[in-house]
Design a protein around this motif. Structure first.
Motif, short mmCIF file in Angstrom:
data_model
loop_
_atom_site.label_atom_id
_atom_site.label_comp_id
_atom_site.label_asym_id
_atom_site.label_seq_id
_atom_site.Cartn_x
_atom_site.Cartn_y
_atom_site.Cartn_z
N GLU A 210 0.58 6.79 -6.00
CA GLU A 210 -1.11 6.19 -6.68
C GLU A 210 -1.32 5.58 -7.83
N MET A 211 -0.38 6.05 -8.73
CA MET A 211 -0.04 5.38 -9.59
C MET A 211 0.47 3.66 -9.35
N GLU A 212 1.52 3.69 -8.77
CA GLU A 212 2.21 3.39 -8.31
C GLU A 212 2.12 1.53 -7.53
N ILE A 213 0.90 2.47 -6.66
CA ILE A 213 0.32 1.41 -6.23
C ILE A 213 -0.58 0.71 -6.72
N ILE A 214 -1.23 0.67 -8.00
CA ILE A 214 -2.67 0.58 -8.04
C ILE A 214 -1.74 -0.26 -8.84
N LYS A 215 -0.57 -0.15 -9.49
CA LYS A 215 0.14 -1.32 -10.20
C LYS A 215 0.30 -2.06 -9.53
N HIS A 216 0.88 -2.29 -8.28
CA HIS A 216 1.23 -3.15 -7.35
C HIS A 216 0.21 -4.16 -6.38
N HIS A 217 -0.87 -3.29 -6.92
CA HIS A 217 -1.95 -3.82 -5.91
C HIS A 217 -2.72 -5.19 -7.20
N ASN A 218 -2.47 -4.19 -8.05
CA ASN A 218 -2.98 -5.18 -9.81
C ASN A 218 -2.57 -6.28 -9.65
N LYS A 219 -1.27 -6.61 -9.22
CA LYS A 219 0.02 -7.23 -9.73
C LYS A 219 0.01 -8.77 -8.40
N LEU A 220 -0.88 -8.24 -7.25
CA LEU A 220 -0.78 -8.79 -6.20
C LEU A 220 -1.95 -9.68 -6.42
N ILE A 221 -3.13 -9.18 -7.26
CA ILE A 221 -4.31 -10.00 -7.34
C ILE A 221 -4.12 -10.63 -8.53
N SER A 222 -3.64 -10.33 -9.63
CA SER A 222 -3.29 -11.52 -10.19
C SER A 222 -1.71 -12.25 -9.97
#
Length: 73
Positions: free
Chosen positions: A56-68
């Motif tokens: 879940e933490m890995e997906i959150i990091k990836h999602h935040n990078k996608l948004i940025s």
């Protein structure tokens, strides 16, 4: 909407496909892992809670990078 993410899990030798949902808005969201497949078999019930949290933490990091705009597609 269910989304898919591929990652390594365990000792890093098995590529798994994680199906998850994002609940919330762009800046305040929660990731809910629905299933984890390894070679077509759902292994979600075999994982430790810590392993699920790490995914879940890995997906959150990836999602935040996608948004940025800084993620690799």
């Amino acid at each position: 909407m269910t989304r898919e993410y591929k990652t390594l899990i365990g000792d890093g030798r098995a590529i798994v496909t994680v199906n998850y949902e994002i609940n919330g808005d762009r800046n305040d969201f929660v990731i809910e892992v629905m299933s984890v497949y390894c070679e077509g078999v759902d292994v979600f019930d075999c994982l430790l809670t810590q392993q699920i949290v790490e995914v879940e933490m890995e997906i959150i990091k990836h999602h935040n990078k996608l948004i940025s705009g800084m993620a690799d597609l």
